[in-house]
Design a protein around this motif. Sequence first.
Motif, PDB file in Angstrom:
ATOM      1  N   ILE A 123       0.943  -1.239  -0.022  1.00 57.37           N
ATOM      2  CA  ILE A 123       0.028   0.113  -0.032  1.00 57.37           C
ATOM      3  C   ILE A 123       0.975   1.360  -0.016  1.00 57.37           C
ATOM      4  O   ILE A 123       0.907   2.180   0.756  1.00 57.37           O
ATOM      5  N   ALA A 124       1.756   1.207  -1.110  1.00 56.96           N
ATOM      6  CA  ALA A 124       2.653   2.525  -1.337  1.00 56.96           C
ATOM      7  C   ALA A 124       3.689   2.903  -0.040  1.00 56.96           C
ATOM      8  O   ALA A 124       4.056   3.912   0.170  1.00 56.96           O
ATOM      9  N   VAL A 125       3.844   1.760   0.422  1.00 53.84           N
ATOM     10  CA  VAL A 125       4.936   1.692   1.546  1.00 53.84           C
ATOM     11  C   VAL A 125       6.517   1.678   1.095  1.00 53.84           C
ATOM     12  O   VAL A 125       7.419   2.277   1.391  1.00 53.84           O
ATOM     13  N   SER A 126       6.634   0.370   0.503  1.00 58.09           N
ATOM     14  CA  SER A 126       7.803  -0.124   0.032  1.00 58.09           C
ATOM     15  C   SER A 126       8.424   0.759  -1.028  1.00 58.09           C
ATOM     16  O   SER A 126       8.873   0.252  -2.133  1.00 58.09           O
ATOM     17  N   SER A 127       8.768   1.817  -0.709  1.00 59.51           N
ATOM     18  CA  SER A 127       9.265   3.003  -1.783  1.00 59.51           C
ATOM     19  C   SER A 127      10.616   2.587  -2.545  1.00 59.51           C
ATOM     20  O   SER A 127      10.690   2.977  -3.670  1.00 59.51           O
ATOM     21  N   LEU A 128      11.612   1.802  -1.984  1.00 59.27           N
ATOM     22  CA  LEU A 128      12.578   1.429  -2.622  1.00 59.27           C
ATOM     23  C   LEU A 128      12.725  -0.017  -2.749  1.00 59.27           C
ATOM     24  O   LEU A 128      13.573  -0.568  -3.185  1.00 59.27           O
ATOM     25  N   GLY A 129      11.413  -0.589  -3.094  1.00 63.12           N
ATOM     26  CA  GLY A 129      11.301  -2.102  -3.307  1.00 63.12           C
ATOM     27  C   GLY A 129      11.709  -2.644  -2.146  1.00 63.12           C
ATOM     28  O   GLY A 129      11.769  -2.440  -1.025  1.00 63.12           O
ATOM     29  N   HIS A 130      11.987  -3.993  -2.230  1.00 60.41           N
ATOM     30  CA  HIS A 130      12.374  -5.171  -1.382  1.00 60.41           C
ATOM     31  C   HIS A 130      13.923  -5.483  -1.269  1.00 60.41           C
ATOM     32  O   HIS A 130      14.665  -5.628  -2.278  1.00 60.41           O
ATOM     33  N   SER A 131      14.384  -5.610  -0.136  1.00 57.33           N
ATOM     34  CA  SER A 131      15.828  -5.962   0.150  1.00 57.33           C
ATOM     35  C   SER A 131      16.808  -4.829  -0.434  1.00 57.33           C
ATOM     36  O   SER A 131      17.851  -5.203  -1.173  1.00 57.33           O
ATOM     37  N   HIS A 132      16.176  -3.563  -0.517  1.00 57.10           N
ATOM     38  CA  HIS A 132      17.238  -2.502  -0.923  1.00 57.10           C
ATOM     39  C   HIS A 132      18.469  -2.424  -0.365  1.00 57.10           C
ATOM     40  O   HIS A 132      18.465  -2.395   1.170  1.00 57.10           O
ATOM     41  N   PRO A 133      19.586  -2.552  -0.831  1.00 61.86           N
ATOM     42  CA  PRO A 133      20.948  -2.680  -0.012  1.00 61.86           C
ATOM     43  C   PRO A 133      21.252  -1.614   0.992  1.00 61.86           C
ATOM     44  O   PRO A 133      21.701  -1.816   2.106  1.00 61.86           O
ATOM     45  N   ALA A 134      20.956  -0.256   0.573  1.00 66.75           N
ATOM     46  CA  ALA A 134      20.983   0.874   1.386  1.00 66.75           C
ATOM     47  C   ALA A 134      20.190   0.698   2.848  1.00 66.75           C
ATOM     48  O   ALA A 134      20.634   0.898   3.830  1.00 66.75           O
TER      49      ALA A 134
END
Length: 391
Positions: free
Chosen positions: A39-50
């Motif tokens: 619901i528009a939360v994972s702004s950098l997607g999943h498992s973003h390294p940073a």
Amino acid sequence: MIASIMPNYKRFDLAFEHGEGLWLTGTDGRRYLDFGAGIAVSSLGHSHPALVKAITEQASKVIHVSNLYQVPQARALADMLVANSFADSVLFCNSGAEANEGLIKLIRRAQYKNGHPERTRIICFNNAFHGRTLATISATGNPAYLEGFGTPVEGFDHVPFNDLNAVRAAVTDQTAGILLEPVQGESGIRAADHEFLQGLRALCDEKGLYLGIDEVQSGMGRTGTLFAFEQAGITPDVVSSAKGIGGGVPLGAVLAREDLAQHLTPGTHGTTYGGNPLACSAGLAVLKEILSPGFLEHVRKTGAAFGTMLEACVREYPTIFEEVRGVGLMRGLRCRIPVGDVLAAVMAEGLLAIGAGDNVLRLVPPLIATEADCQEACIRIGRAAHALANK
């Protein structure tokens, strides 16, 4: 016998083991293209390294200390938000509803401290959504959300969206401010006209009111600017933010001008978890990415291309889709058949989306989505529409 988890959510029979980028892998081993982003939360997607690095490093040091003490991570995040927005000061909390509660209290208290204790009412809009607490469902005004919870919290007046004359007519000597979403998300991706937002700013200046903008869903780069209101060329008095701000870690914020923020003195408002080291470390990682060179331009370019692709879907399947709504990577497809049927069909094609009001299929992918990702999503939407049209 009732389940151990209360039955207030209508959940799909689907769970996920892990994710990477825009892809989630279910416990059934199937991969899904995620255009819901929690619901528009994972702004950098999943498992973003940073983001993973920031959370992991902070968790190994200290997770929580409370607001009895200084929190350097919160100060750093507030400094960055202030440096890149209209705001002079920031209050951290845990969710969008909490952010809107803080916004409402701040508007009322600022009027009180500035010599207008009678100004307690806030003008809100039909089809709004501001959260699930008693005050925020009252600000929302939707009878379905209010049913069974007793008398609504007093102090909210509702008028039609995008109707400046209706707003002007609703202003009384008791009006403290105005609260609206620049893009109404839950009710079907309805965008405020820029002229309407500009008119609200002028009206607030004329009447001594405060303009509050709910950017819980539309903010943090979702529409191609840090906040959606920026595209109308206005400056609000107070803004609520959440969802994408923590990239999946619970975090909310109230950003305000000094004229309002100075009145939240010790004892007037608080939160145990809000702005703790872990959440703010996540927020810093997310904000640094969003403000990095080219990121917002990427969202604008990708969002525009996505809109064009969705228009093609509407033309190709006119018996299934009626129109495209939204801006940037906050998009909606208004459906001619029940949106629940469309949602099930796209999920069968391995695409995750979200239902919204007004029979709209909501598409809010992580902001790292590429044009190729959007094209893949539209291919799956097309396959779903073809199947539905040939039932």
